[in-house]
Design a protein around this motif. Structure first.
Motif, PDB file in Angstrom:
ATOM      1  N   CYS A  25       0.806  -1.225   0.000  1.00 42.72           N
ATOM      2  CA  CYS A  25       0.000   0.000   0.000  1.00 42.72           C
ATOM      3  C   CYS A  25       0.840   1.276   0.000  1.00 42.72           C
ATOM      4  CB  CYS A  25      -0.963   0.024   1.183  1.00 42.72           C
ATOM      5  SG  CYS A  25      -2.114  -1.367   1.208  1.00 42.72           S
ATOM      6  N   VAL A  35     -10.047   0.620  -5.359  1.00 47.65           N
ATOM      7  CA  VAL A  35      -9.927   0.833  -3.911  1.00 47.65           C
ATOM      8  C   VAL A  35     -10.926   1.854  -3.373  1.00 47.65           C
ATOM      9  CG1 VAL A  35      -8.364   1.719  -2.118  1.00 47.65           C
ATOM     10  CG2 VAL A  35      -7.505   0.131  -3.854  1.00 47.65           C
ATOM     11  N   LYS A  36     -11.334   2.814  -4.199  1.00 45.57           N
ATOM     12  CA  LYS A  36     -12.159   3.927  -3.713  1.00 45.57           C
ATOM     13  C   LYS A  36     -13.430   3.424  -3.039  1.00 45.57           C
ATOM     14  CE  LYS A  36     -14.010   8.416  -5.093  1.00 45.57           C
ATOM     15  NZ  LYS A  36     -14.169   9.387  -6.199  1.00 45.57           N
ATOM     16  N   LYS A  38     -13.621   1.679  -0.322  1.00 42.07           N
ATOM     17  CA  LYS A  38     -13.458   0.370   0.317  1.00 42.07           C
ATOM     18  C   LYS A  38     -12.433   0.446   1.452  1.00 42.07           C
ATOM     19  CE  LYS A  38     -14.354  -2.046  -4.055  1.00 42.07           C
ATOM     20  NZ  LYS A  38     -13.810  -2.967  -5.080  1.00 42.07           N
ATOM     21  N   VAL A  40      -9.126  -1.268   2.693  1.00 47.88           N
ATOM     22  CA  VAL A  40      -8.068  -1.992   2.004  1.00 47.88           C
ATOM     23  C   VAL A  40      -7.182  -2.712   3.016  1.00 47.88           C
ATOM     24  CG1 VAL A  40      -6.573   0.051   1.916  1.00 47.88           C
ATOM     25  CG2 VAL A  40      -6.160  -1.830   0.344  1.00 47.88           C
ATOM     26  N   PRO A  51      -3.351   4.497   0.558  1.00 46.52           N
ATOM     27  CA  PRO A  51      -4.803   4.325   0.679  1.00 46.52           C
ATOM     28  C   PRO A  51      -5.575   5.647   0.648  1.00 46.52           C
ATOM     29  CG  PRO A  51      -3.666   2.893   2.219  1.00 46.52           C
ATOM     30  CD  PRO A  51      -2.630   3.797   1.631  1.00 46.52           C
ATOM     31  N   ALA A  56      -9.544   5.158  -0.313  1.00 52.50           N
ATOM     32  CA  ALA A  56     -10.013   4.142   0.634  1.00 52.50           C
ATOM     33  C   ALA A  56     -10.721   4.807   1.811  1.00 52.50           C
ATOM     34  CB  ALA A  56      -8.838   3.310   1.125  1.00 52.50           C
TER      35      ALA A  56
END
Length: 380
Positions: A25, A35-36, A38, A40, A51, A56
């Motif tokens: 990461c 990833v957006k 969420k 991670v 992130p 994220a």
């Protein structure tokens, strides 16, 4: 609950990154479209920028670090040990639509506190094995203090939060506590030398304990600072420049090295050569190779800063394997500032670990405590 994705499954391939990169990461390694929105999962990271810039909403890290302290991050973050992290990663990889949430941090009382945190350096002293290091312990975990509003809360570019106070951990938090305690002692005794102030802090510190006998005083030294008590220590182990010159001469320092340290033209001779065991230090340490027995003789001088007329008796704590003799065992003072000398003989049979005891000079009011440590040294 939020969608949950492993960083390894979201590499930013458009920038040439692979899953071997994105699993950690790091900045720029994560694909924003994956990833957006969420949480991670990162195998290990010292970064939060990756992130954050990928959008994220949270981070779960398997690192095995930070088990006894915490940091503030730019996103909700949960640090897991390696076993728990492996189980969570298996869930992410083996579940069709994994989800997760990160709950608000809770604070719990720790029945073992105070103890020395994992990030704090341990002894023994590599330069001079027969001087105990660290000297003492001070608060350094989750410390609340003023914070410059010119610096973001987490010191990262993506974090725009501004605060007047922050909570952080580190030896850089412990140092101001020790410095403040020293200044407090000096406010009562403005003429005392640095050595006298250090002695006051060390000999009045709260004794600490450790489940791990291999570190013990190598983690906490003389103990946890007790500023209120340090202002009235009763006795101090004082030392001046010439005492340290004798010590350095005994350690084999050349005239050039002495001049660099003292900025004076000292030279060593038979009269100035001292031993490490005779430096007037508030702790007693002896080292030898594993499996050997050893005996050392320490010469010490204490200065009366308590009651003008007082009598101190030596109280020795010597566990099995450690023999401690003090001569004389009673010190009788007739005035403030009077100095008296005594000799401590320590014998030890050392396996592959550490044996520690203590010497306390007690007049019924003051308890002047010094740790005594014998250990198996691997340093030649």
């Amino acid at each position: 609950m939020y969608p949950f994705i492993a960083g390894a499954a979201a590499p930013n391939t458009s920038e040439g990154y692979t899953s071997d990169d994105s699993r950690f990461c790091g900045p720029g390694t994560l694909d924003e479209t994956l990833v957006k929105g969420k949480i991670v999962f990162c195998d290990y990271t010292t970064y939060i920028e990756g992130p954050v810039e990928a959008g994220a909403v949270g981070v779960v890290v398997q690192s095995g670090r930070y088990k006894d302290y915490a940091f503030t991050y730019g996103l909700p973050l949960s640090n897991l040990n390696l076993n728990d992290g492996r189980n969570v990663l298996n869930y992410v990889n083996l579940t069709e639509n994994p989800t997760a949430t990160i709950f608000k941090t809770t604070v719990e009382d720790d029945q073992f506190a105070p103890f020395v945190v994992t990030f704090s350096s341990r002894g023994p002293n590599p330069a001079t094995p027969d001087i105990l290091k660290p000297d003492l312990t001070a608060p350094g975990v989750d410390i609340l203090a003023a914070w410059s509003e010119a610096v973001p809360l987490t010191e990262t570019e993506d974090d725009t939060r501004v605060v007047s106070y922050n909570i952080i951990s580190g030896t850089s938090m412990s140092c101001p506590h020790a410095t403040g305690a020293a200044a407090y002692v000096k406010s009562f005794h403005p003429t005392w030398s640095p050595a006298a102030i250090k002695s006051a802090l060390m000999t009045t510190a709260f004794p600490m304990s450790s489940e791990n006998n291999l570190e013990a005083e190598f983690a906490y030294g003389a103990g946890h600072i007790n500023p209120a008590q340090a202002a009235q220590p009763g006795l101090v182990y004082d030392a001046g420049e010439i005492d340290y010159v004798k010590f350095l001469c005994g350690q084999g320092y050349t005239p050039k090295q002495l001049n660099l340290i003292t900025e004076s033209n000292f030279t060593c001779s038979e009269e100035t050569n001292g031993t490490v065991w005779d430096l007037n230090y508030p702790s007693f340490t002896l080292s030898t190779s594993p499996g050997n027995s050893i005996t050392r003789v320490f010469h010490r001088t204490v200065t009366n800063v308590g009651s003008p007329v007082s009598t101190y008796k030596a109280v020795v704590n010597a566990p099995p394997g450690l023999i401690i003799q003090v001569q004389p065992s009673v010190l009788s003072f007739k005035s403030l500032g009077q100095k008296l000398t005594f000799v401590v003989t320590v014998g030890a049979e050392i396996g592959n670990s550490m044996i520690s005891g203590s010497l306390i000079w007690d007049d019924g009011v003051h308890q002047v405590r010094s740790p005594i440590v014998a250990y198996a040294s691997l340093v030649e």
